[in-house]
Design a protein around this motif. Structure first.
Motif, PDB file in Angstrom:
ATOM      1  N   SER A 104       0.860  -1.278  -0.076  1.00 59.26           N
ATOM      2  CA  SER A 104       0.084   0.161  -0.195  1.00 59.26           C
ATOM      3  C   SER A 104       0.897   1.466   0.070  1.00 59.26           C
ATOM      4  N   ILE A 105       2.214   1.127  -0.050  1.00 55.07           N
ATOM      5  CA  ILE A 105       2.974   2.411   0.379  1.00 55.07           C
ATOM      6  C   ILE A 105       2.888   3.318  -0.933  1.00 55.07           C
ATOM      7  N   ASP A 106       2.756   4.404  -0.648  1.00 58.36           N
ATOM      8  CA  ASP A 106       2.802   5.488  -1.982  1.00 58.36           C
ATOM      9  C   ASP A 106       3.699   6.812  -1.685  1.00 58.36           C
ATOM     10  N   CYS A 107       4.745   6.749  -0.555  1.00 57.25           N
ATOM     11  CA  CYS A 107       5.548   7.925  -0.498  1.00 57.25           C
ATOM     12  C   CYS A 107       6.854   7.593  -0.548  1.00 57.25           C
ATOM     13  N   ALA A 108       7.775   8.520  -0.762  1.00 63.22           N
ATOM     14  CA  ALA A 108       9.096   8.490  -0.930  1.00 63.22           C
ATOM     15  C   ALA A 108       9.613   7.792   0.264  1.00 63.22           C
ATOM     16  N   TYR A 109      11.183   7.191  -0.023  1.00 57.80           N
ATOM     17  CA  TYR A 109      11.901   6.711   0.983  1.00 57.80           C
ATOM     18  C   TYR A 109      12.382   7.676   2.030  1.00 57.80           C
ATOM     19  N   PRO A 110      12.534   7.182   3.299  1.00 54.65           N
ATOM     20  CA  PRO A 110      13.169   7.815   4.306  1.00 54.65           C
ATOM     21  C   PRO A 110      14.527   8.239   4.083  1.00 54.65           C
ATOM     22  N   THR A 111      15.046   9.004   4.952  1.00 50.58           N
ATOM     23  CA  THR A 111      16.424   8.913   4.820  1.00 50.58           C
ATOM     24  C   THR A 111      16.858   8.232   6.324  1.00 50.58           C
ATOM     25  N   THR A 112      17.877   7.690   6.028  1.00 52.17           N
ATOM     26  CA  THR A 112      18.476   6.753   7.141  1.00 52.17           C
ATOM     27  C   THR A 112      19.777   6.911   7.521  1.00 52.17           C
ATOM     28  N   PRO A 113      19.931   7.210   8.881  1.00 56.76           N
ATOM     29  CA  PRO A 113      21.260   7.477   9.490  1.00 56.76           C
ATOM     30  C   PRO A 113      21.842   5.897   9.500  1.00 56.76           C
ATOM     31  N   LEU A 114      23.212   5.796   8.833  1.00 58.47           N
ATOM     32  CA  LEU A 114      23.427   4.343   8.653  1.00 58.47           C
ATOM     33  C   LEU A 114      23.954   3.935  10.134  1.00 58.47           C
ATOM     34  N   GLN A 115      23.921   2.656  10.472  1.00 55.23           N
ATOM     35  CA  GLN A 115      24.139   2.027  11.721  1.00 55.23           C
ATOM     36  C   GLN A 115      25.320   1.080  11.777  1.00 55.23           C
ATOM     37  N   LYS A 116      26.104   1.027  12.868  1.00 53.21           N
ATOM     38  CA  LYS A 116      26.956  -0.127  13.082  1.00 53.21           C
ATOM     39  C   LYS A 116      26.416  -1.118  13.894  1.00 53.21           C
ATOM     40  N   PHE A 117      26.879  -2.343  13.852  1.00 50.80           N
ATOM     41  CA  PHE A 117      26.387  -3.564  14.529  1.00 50.80           C
ATOM     42  C   PHE A 117      27.562  -4.481  14.982  1.00 50.80           C
ATOM     43  N   PHE A 118      27.623  -4.905  16.243  1.00 50.31           N
ATOM     44  CA  PHE A 118      28.655  -5.840  16.626  1.00 50.31           C
ATOM     45  C   PHE A 118      28.299  -7.024  17.104  1.00 50.31           C
ATOM     46  N   ASN A 119      28.982  -7.942  16.886  1.00 48.53           N
ATOM     47  CA  ASN A 119      28.676  -9.198  17.601  1.00 48.53           C
ATOM     48  C   ASN A 119      28.769  -8.923  19.413  1.00 48.53           C
ATOM     49  N   THR A 120      28.150  -9.342  20.034  1.00 48.72           N
ATOM     50  CA  THR A 120      27.970  -9.088  21.426  1.00 48.72           C
ATOM     51  C   THR A 120      29.178  -9.448  22.260  1.00 48.72           C
ATOM     52  N   GLU A 121      29.535 -10.568  21.784  1.00 47.69           N
ATOM     53  CA  GLU A 121      30.835 -10.914  22.693  1.00 47.69           C
ATOM     54  C   GLU A 121      31.972 -10.045  22.174  1.00 47.69           C
ATOM     55  N   PHE A 122      32.189  -9.888  20.952  1.00 40.97           N
ATOM     56  CA  PHE A 122      33.237  -8.930  20.452  1.00 40.97           C
ATOM     57  C   PHE A 122      33.103  -7.577  20.967  1.00 40.97           C
ATOM     58  N   ALA A 123      31.810  -7.042  21.117  1.00 40.25           N
ATOM     59  CA  ALA A 123      31.509  -5.741  21.660  1.00 40.25           C
ATOM     60  C   ALA A 123      31.948  -5.664  23.348  1.00 40.25           C
ATOM     61  N   LYS A 124      31.931  -6.755  24.007  1.00 42.85           N
ATOM     62  CA  LYS A 124      32.482  -6.928  25.230  1.00 42.85           C
ATOM     63  C   LYS A 124      33.801  -7.181  25.472  1.00 42.85           C
ATOM     64  N   LYS A 125      34.312  -8.034  24.687  1.00 45.00           N
ATOM     65  CA  LYS A 125      35.696  -8.374  25.083  1.00 45.00           C
ATOM     66  C   LYS A 125      36.706  -8.198  23.934  1.00 45.00           C
ATOM     67  N   GLY A 126      36.300  -7.428  22.799  1.00 45.31           N
ATOM     68  CA  GLY A 126      37.084  -7.341  21.743  1.00 45.31           C
ATOM     69  C   GLY A 126      38.184  -6.252  21.961  1.00 45.31           C
ATOM     70  N   GLY A 127      38.083  -5.765  23.227  1.00 42.56           N
ATOM     71  CA  GLY A 127      39.337  -4.817  23.478  1.00 42.56           C
ATOM     72  C   GLY A 127      39.423  -3.636  22.624  1.00 42.56           C
ATOM     73  N   SER A 128      40.610  -3.002  22.360  1.00 46.95           N
ATOM     74  CA  SER A 128      40.798  -1.878  21.705  1.00 46.95           C
ATOM     75  C   SER A 128      40.049  -2.122  20.288  1.00 46.95           C
ATOM     76  N   ALA A 129      40.195  -3.104  19.794  1.00 47.60           N
ATOM     77  CA  ALA A 129      39.678  -3.079  18.368  1.00 47.60           C
ATOM     78  C   ALA A 129      38.126  -2.829  18.602  1.00 47.60           C
ATOM     79  N   ALA A 130      37.277  -3.352  19.328  1.00 44.72           N
ATOM     80  CA  ALA A 130      35.929  -3.063  19.593  1.00 44.72           C
ATOM     81  C   ALA A 130      35.855  -1.508  19.951  1.00 44.72           C
ATOM     82  N   ALA A 131      36.559  -0.916  20.781  1.00 43.77           N
ATOM     83  CA  ALA A 131      36.481   0.481  21.186  1.00 43.77           C
ATOM     84  C   ALA A 131      36.896   1.293  19.923  1.00 43.77           C
ATOM     85  N   PHE A 132      38.027   0.905  19.250  1.00 38.56           N
ATOM     86  CA  PHE A 132      37.999   1.824  18.099  1.00 38.56           C
ATOM     87  C   PHE A 132      36.842   1.759  16.731  1.00 38.56           C
TER      88      PHE A 132
END
Lengths: 330, 664
Positions: free
Chosen positions: A255-283
């Motif tokens: 049913s959609i009949d309007c333009a596409y939204p603008t999307t702020p592009l997102q980053k996602f991490f594997n949870t374990e990497f986010a916790k234990k990834g050290g300086s790479a995850a922080a970077f």
């Protein structure tokens, strides 16, 4: 005879090795949520795996992150090319550690970030994405009215191809991209046929061919994209995007009949990497740049003929003020 | 080329409805079959038309997307807890990772000197000097192209995949070769495995194993094991009964008989099976990279994302070279089996000493490489081919795309092909009432086969309707038929010329090798650049891919025609054209039919690649399924392609011939 025997022994040894490794690994549970690449960290260094999507913008993010991780932080970086949705799955399994540019996948977010918690949101990468319909500048300059959807039907004749039959051709790209174009064409009463190029590579090649001959075309396309620097394009105005329209579309995509939204592009991490990834995850959490930065790298890869690594080096040498802020404090 | 296609493609229709009088008189059984069909049609068609109408009735479809979606959700939710994954599939996946890693580490430890020396020497030992030289040049070329590390990753993956395929295939083949019942169960399974497009099993495999090497490797094994199984079964079943009887009369048990007589007698087939498995595994290198296989395929795939044909070619050349080296080596080994002159060259090159020598020299060279400190190919010795290739492509496209005087540009041809061939064919097939299509299929299959073949063909088509993909399937079918006709016309033409001239054949051989082993992804960009996005470039890609096999089989078939028959025709004063038409072609009929069959299989294999350049229909659905994780969409489209393949096979293959592999 002896040769045959050696061959049999050779085969047997290889088969034996396979069986041995099978039995070695088969005492107890095997965790399928941890999938390492057999090629990762061949030199025994600290290693990070990044997922690359097919568009060049995603390659640029990865190229720069990889260059900095390798040359400034002593990591080894592996990259895997995956389509968007399989990439989420790979991220949840730990096969890759990070996605640096996601264009919005609410289903996947709900499943992995909210419910299973195997993926952690990593914030925006600083670039805002936008999808829309585009026509080449050389054509729009001659017919300024083409940049409004209300006038598109007048031009349908000019955009006929043998694929679109007696309608105008609206070219769409890879099946993995977010698109409502079929619904839009129908709901807006446009005399157009959506023709799927099937891959971004095919779509870009076709756009380049059209541009070379200065032919008119209408295509689904997105920003940021390096091709704009080579083939300047103008966006066609579609009915304004509203939350109400989006809500309606979420319920029934047809049913959609309007333009596409603008999307702020997102980053996602594997949870374990986010916790234990050290300086790479922080970077990677700190990694944030602008559309112009990204396009600069993209263009040197895609039309400057540089390898991703060379393009990243060139950008890194030029913009220390941007990336110095990403390095974690010691 | 294009104008001759519509009559050819629609001929089946008129054939089925009104057979020529000559044919009817000559073949009474066909006449009675036809009468029966006409009778059935006369009764059924009005009934079906009244009840359902011309489009496939929605009341006769089953929606499988719901259950398939649930299956995929179940897998994702249970992957880290259910015993099936934790205690079985997880270990399988780990075993794959460990094996591949072990081989990769070994290759890295040997260094480029060790690997190059080792493989060259093995090729020398097994297949002779010329092939050894090919191997040497190939590995040096991989290094020069800057592709050493990806080549080693691909090689490691290939070694493990081929070992797995050979073991699995041999076990299946053993079962099929020893038991008639198992053989009958196995055959349709193997048929399906071969016709099912590789993309269709990427999807479930990825769902279970996730992106990465284990999934890629298992998909490769599924694809590469069938020829090994088929050839093993063939070898065991074809063993000379006289020898077997002799062995039994000596009091050998079943197992002894198998080990001492049947397996050794079948070793040629076994080796051919290994050879075929290797070639098919290499054919999967690029496709497997779509699910994270790394290595050369990944380089090709990534290069395509930035529309860089040159870089894609630089990664594709080592794949082609690897394929040629492995094919020639195993083929030569197979040819020499059983002959006394198994080993060539001086005496020190024979027996176990030679193998020891290979090991020692390899180790020595590996050591030299290590001491000089260059384990990985030295980066300074690299040649950049990407730029010149891209320049050449640009030049070619600029000059051919449009504006060639008189004949028009490639884009014009493509448009004409779409307008004059593909569109009418598609519109005709979609407009035809579904029962009419089923009837035509039944008539064609029955006329050249038995009622069983007809039944299979009709059921396959009906399955497409039941799955609810009738319309896209007819679209795909029109593309397949068009591409097939072009392939056959070109293939038979070139094949006939090559059969008449040894010189032409030897010039063609390397060209065909390259066409057969070049990953299809490499020519996606050029075909789009030349033929514009749509179904025409998809057809072009299919023709490029299927042509070599058709040419090869045709040439070989014509060459093998009994020379006595040809000579007697010649002595009767027949012209060359007469000999070709009245002696050679009829006698080579089985080979020509095999060529048709291979054409069907190979064209179908490219349907999905066609989806990547605008072919739409089923191919696009499979790609979409893979890209969006939609098991329902992708798998149903994949199954529909299989059904089309089954149907086409049944209506083109009058004999019970079964082929040995996808490649010729």
């Amino acid at each position: 005879m002896s040769r045959k025997r050696t061959m049999i022994i050779g085969t047997a040894a290889l088969a034996g090795a396979a069986v041995l490794s099978l039995s070695l690994s088969s005492c107890g549970k095997a965790d399928m949520t941890k999938q390492a690449s057999p090629f990762a960290a061949a030199k025994g260094s600290k290693s990070v795996t990044l997922s690359v999507q097919t568009w060049v913008g995603a390659q640029s993010n990865v190229a720069v992150a990889k260059y900095l991780l390798e040359h400034k932080m002593g990591y080894h970086v592996d990259t895997v090319q995956v389509d968007e949705i399989p990439a989420w799955d790979a991220l949840s399994q730990g096969r890759v550690d990070a996605i640096l540019e996601d264009w919005g996948h609410p289903d996947q977010e709900k499943r992995y970030v909210k419910d299973k918690k195997t993926i952690t949101a990593g914030g925006g990468n600083g670039v805002t994405g936008h999808i829309g319909w585009f026509v080449p500048k050389y054509w729009a300059d001659k017919h300024p009215e083409v940049t409004n959807w209300k006038n598109l039907n007048k031009f349908a004749k000019q955009l006929r191809t043998s694929e679109s039959g007696n309608k105008g051709q609206l070219m769409d790209g890879s099946p993995s991209y977010v698109t409502n174009d079929k619904a839009l064409v129908k709901n807006l009463g446009l005399d157009y046929e959506v023709v799927f190029a099937g891959s971004e590579a095919a779509q870009i090649t076709q756009i380049q061919q059209f541009a070379k001959q200065k032919k008119p075309f209408l295509t689904y396309w997105y920003e940021p994209q390096w091709l704009f620097n080579q083939v300047p394009m103008k966006e066609v105005k579609l009915p304004k995007y509203t939350d109400a329209c989006a809500a309606k579309g979420a319920k029934d995509p047809k049913s959609i009949d309007c333009a596409y939204p603008t999307t702020p592009l997102q980053k996602f991490f594997n949870t374990e990497f986010a916790k234990k990834g050290g300086s790479a995850a922080a970077f990677l959490k700190n990694f944030k740049w602008t559309k112009d930065d990204q396009n600069e790298v993209s263009e040197s890869i895609a039309s400057g003929g540089l390898s991703a690594d060379e393009a990243a080096k060139r950008w890194v040498d030029k913009h220390p003020d941007v990336w110095k802020k990403w390095l974690p404090k010691k | 080329m294009s104008t001759s296609t519509p009559p050819l493609a629609t001929r089946p229709l008129s054939d089925a409805v009104r057979p020529g009088p000559l044919r009817a008189v000559r073949q009474f059984p066909n006449l009675s079959k036809l009468l029966l069909l006409v009778l059935a049609a006369a009764v059924l068609v009005p009934l079906l038309a009244a009840k359902y109408g011309a489009a496939w009735p929605s009341s006769l479809t089953v929606d499988v997307s719901g259950p398939l979606g649930k299956t995929s959700d179940w897998i994702i939710d249970n992957r880290d807890s259910h015993w099936l994954f934790v205690y079985f599939l997880g270990h399988l996946s780990n075993a794959v990772v460990i094996s591949v890693r072990a081989v990769y580490m070994l290759l890295l430890a040997l260094g480029w000197t060790g690997v190059t020396a080792g493989i060259t020497l093995i090729a020398w030992r097994v297949a002779g000097v010329r092939i050894a030289a090919t191997a040497l040049i190939s590995f040096l070329a991989s290094g020069l192209l800057g592709m050493w590390v990806p080549t080693m990753q691909t090689l490691a993956l290939m070694v493990v995949a081929v070992v797995f395929s050979v073991v699995v295939g041999a076990l299946l083949g053993l079962a099929g070769g020893l038991s008639e019942r198992l053989f009958r169960i196995l055959r349709p399974v193997l048929d399906t495995m071969q016709v099912l497009p590789a993309f269709a099993y990427l999807l479930p495999v990825v769902l279970v194993f996730g992106i990465g090497v284990p999934a890629a490797l298992l998909a490769t094994v599924i694809y590469a094991a069938p020829p090994m199984a088929r050839l093993t079964a063939l070898g065991l079943r074809g063993a000379d009964p006289g020898v077997l009887e002799a062995v039994s009369s000596l009091g050998a048990t079943g197992r002894q008989r198998l080990l001492t007589a049947r397996l050794p007698l079948a070793r040629k087939e076994l080796l051919l099976g290994v050879n075929q498995s290797i070639m098919m595994a290499l054919g999967m290198v690029v496709i497997a990279s779509m699910i994270g296989a790394a290595g050369l395929g990944d380089r090709v795939y990534q290069a395509l994302a930035s529309v860089d044909v040159g870089a894609a070619l630089a990664a594709a050349i080592p794949i082609v070279l690897l394929a040629i080296v492995m094919d020639r080596t195993t083929a030569a080994a197979g040819e020499r089996l059983g002959t006394d002159t198994a080993a060539t060259g001086p005496k020190w090159l024979r027996g176990w000493q030679a193998w020891a020598g290979v090991a020692v020299v390899t180790a020595a060279l590996a050591l030299v490489g290590r001491l000089t400190g260059s384990l990985v190919w030295p980066g300074a010795w690299a040649v950049d081919v990407a730029r010149p290739v891209n320049d050449f492509k640009e030049w070619m496209v600029d000059h051919l795309y449009s504006g060639v005087p008189v004949i028009g540009g490639t884009a014009d041809w493509a448009a004409h092909f779409t307008d004059w061939v593909l569109n009418p064919l598609r519109d005709g097939l979609t407009a035809l009432p579904w029962y009419g299509t089923l009837l035509i299929v039944a008539a064609l299959a029955w006329l050249i086969g038995t009622w069983r073949t007809a039944l299979t063909a009709v059921l396959a088509m009906a399955a497409i309707g039941v799955l609810g993909v009738w319309k896209p399937s007819m679209n795909t079918l029109s593309q397949v038929i068009a591409a097939l006709v072009v392939t056959l016309v070109l293939g038979f033409g070139v094949g006939i010329l090559a059969a008449g001239s040894k010189r032409l054949e030897s010039i063609l051989r390397p060209v065909l090798d390259v066409m057969q082993t070049m990953p299809q992804f490499v020519y996606l960009i050029p075909v789009v650049a030349l033929f514009a996005v749509g179904r025409a470039p998809a057809a072009a890609a299919a023709v490029v891919y299927a042509l070599p096999a058709v040419i090869r089989i045709t040439t070989q078939g014509l060459r093998q025609v009994d020379s006595a028959a040809m000579e007697s025709a010649q002595s009767l004063g027949a012209t060359r054209w007469q000999i070709l038409r009245q002696v050679q072609l009829p006698l080579a009929r089985p080979a020509l039919l095999l060529a048709v069959n291979q054409g069907v299989v190979l064209v179908l294999a490219v349907v999905i690649i066609g989806g990547l350049v605008g072919g739409g229909a089923l191919g696009y659905d499979v790609v979409t399924g893979l890209a969006t994780g939609d098991l329902g969409l992708g798998l149903v489209a994949g199954v529909a392609i299989v059904c089309l393949g089954l149907m086409l096979d049944r209506v083109t293959q009058p004999t019970e011939r079964r082929t040995t592999g996808k490649g010729a």
